[in-house]
Motif scaffolding. Structure first.
Motif, short mmCIF file in Angstrom:
data_model
loop_
_atom_site.label_atom_id
_atom_site.label_comp_id
_atom_site.label_asym_id
_atom_site.label_seq_id
_atom_site.Cartn_x
_atom_site.Cartn_y
_atom_site.Cartn_z
N LEU A 124 0.84 -1.20 0.00
CA LEU A 124 0.00 0.00 0.00
C LEU A 124 0.87 1.25 0.00
O LEU A 124 0.66 2.18 -0.80
CB LEU A 124 -0.92 -0.01 1.22
CG LEU A 124 -1.70 1.27 1.52
CD1 LEU A 124 -2.78 1.50 0.46
CD2 LEU A 124 -2.33 1.21 2.91
N ALA A 125 1.88 1.27 0.88
CA ALA A 125 2.77 2.43 0.97
C ALA A 125 3.72 2.50 -0.22
O ALA A 125 3.93 3.57 -0.80
CB ALA A 125 3.56 2.36 2.28
N ALA A 126 4.29 1.34 -0.58
CA ALA A 126 5.29 1.32 -1.65
C ALA A 126 4.70 1.71 -3.00
O ALA A 126 5.28 2.52 -3.74
CB ALA A 126 5.93 -0.06 -1.73
N TYR A 127 3.55 1.15 -3.34
CA TYR A 127 2.96 1.44 -4.65
C TYR A 127 2.40 2.85 -4.71
O TYR A 127 2.40 3.49 -5.77
CB TYR A 127 1.87 0.41 -4.98
CG TYR A 127 2.38 -1.01 -4.99
CD1 TYR A 127 3.68 -1.30 -5.40
CD2 TYR A 127 1.60 -2.07 -4.56
CE1 TYR A 127 4.17 -2.60 -5.40
CE2 TYR A 127 2.07 -3.38 -4.55
CZ TYR A 127 3.36 -3.63 -4.96
OH TYR A 127 3.84 -4.91 -4.95
N LYS A 128 1.92 3.34 -3.59
CA LYS A 128 1.48 4.74 -3.55
C LYS A 128 2.67 5.66 -3.80
O LYS A 128 2.59 6.63 -4.58
CB LYS A 128 0.84 5.05 -2.19
CG LYS A 128 0.37 6.49 -2.04
CD LYS A 128 -0.27 6.70 -0.67
CE LYS A 128 -0.74 8.13 -0.49
NZ LYS A 128 -1.36 8.34 0.84
N GLY A 129 3.79 5.33 -3.15
CA GLY A 129 5.01 6.12 -3.37
C GLY A 129 5.49 6.02 -4.80
O GLY A 129 5.94 7.02 -5.40
#
Length: 344
Positions: free
Chosen positions: A149-154
């Motif tokens: 969730l965090a990585a792909y958003k980034g």
């Protein structure tokens, strides 16, 4: 000495194993409850606003619910096999940005096809990556996809520099996907219907579906039965990536540009809530597409009604959270599970 037996045909009785269930029984209590709730919501907001039940507004509800519906369907699949994917919203954002940026870089003509292909390819990669981390990294699905969730958003923000990218509404393909109609229904809705039917058939009428239910019901027994659990899990998460990419492409077509965050943030909560409301057991082994779609319709009708009545959008988040808790509580009660820390 033999005892004479009378066959069911001779007595005029139908054997229990071939008796047909009534339509209401076939729907199931869970789905009947959702239908009842949907009727109440539609009736309530219809009484409050005469335009709520108009054909144009119902189409708005259907279009708005399409992306959530796509993600909820594949969330249903992964929950059935005992997993979870919290990163679906971020995957939509990545796919949306990639589709628009590749389209812009390629230009018109074949640009829409190339952009769509690039988005789907990206979806396969990020989805499969989730599966590989879970299976071979032995990471809990919740933790692995929370990281996603965090990585792909980034990643979406890095690719787009945090801004909407491209403009696709001068391309007939994107216009058709985002605003076109077939037989009076939006193209987006038809895409949802096709995906829903395909997944339903897979789950109910193929060995793949039976194996997914077996994995979620008892993974040890499934392994002993020779089911390749690792391959199935990686494939399921790759499937999520593909459908999330389709949702991202539709988001691009609907908004006219690639959206790194806007339009995709919070979709994971909606998808999980719809799957849980639709009857998916969060421990796996239970669930179906029909209940999930009814839950998507209920959430869409509720969200639209709150918007039409001018109620603060923050209350929509409150309502979604409350519905998720209610769905899980109902499941726990039905399954007879004891409360945490309390005696039976």
């Amino acid at each position: 000495m033999t005892t004479a037996t009378t066959s069911p045909a001779e007595t005029g009785q139908t054997p229990p194993e071939v008796r047909k269930r009534s339509p209401l029984a076939a729907l199931g209590g869970q789905n009947l409850s959702l239908i009842g709730a949907l009727v109440v919501v539609l009736g309530l907001f219809g009484a409050l606003n005469e335009n709520y039940l108009s054909l144009s507004n119902l189409q708005v509800i259907a279009e708005a619910a399409t992306i959530t519906g796509l993600l909820a369907i594949v969330q249903t699949v992964v929950i059935i096999c005992g997993g979870l994917d919290i990163s679906v919203g971020s995957q939509v954002g990545v796919a949306s940005v990639v589709s628009a940026m590749v389209f812009t870089g390629t230009g018109t003509g074949s640009g829409a096809f190339v952009g769509t292909l690039a988005a789907v390819g990206t979806g396969v990669l990020v989805g499969a990556l989730n599966g590989l981390v879970i299976v071979y990294g032995r990471v809990n699905p919740t933790i692995a996809t929370l990281a996603g969730l965090a990585a792909y958003k980034g990643l979406a923000q890095l690719l787009s520099d945090g801004r909407a990218q491209g403009y696709v509404l001068d391309d007939p393909v994107f216009v058709f996907l985002g605003r076109g109609k077939i037989a009076g229904l939006p193209v987006m809705v038809w895409i949802l219907v096709v995906v829903a039917i395909a997944v339903h058939v897979m789950l109910r009428y193929t060995d793949i579906g039976r194996n997914l239910y077996a994995i979620g019901g008892n993974d040890t027994a499934a392994r002993l039965a020779g089911i390749g659990i690792n391959k199935y899990l990686v494939a399921v998460y790759a499937l999520i990536g593909v459908v999330a990419a389709v949702a991202g492409i539709l988001l691009t077509a609907r908004t006219g540009s690639g959206q790194p965050v806007s339009g995709s943030e919070g979709l994971e909560l909606k998808a999980i809530t719809a799957a849980a409301l639709g009857g998916c057991a969060l421990k796996g082994g239970k669930g179906g597409v029909g209940g999930t779609l009814l839950a998507v319709a209920l959430l869409g009708a509720l969200e639209n009604g709150l918007t039409v009545e001018g109620i603060n959008t923050f209350w929509q988040n409150v309502a979604q959270g409350a519905l998720l808790v209610a769905a899980v509580v109902i499941q726990q009660r039905r399954n007879g599970e004891r409360a945490v820390g309390l005696p039976h």
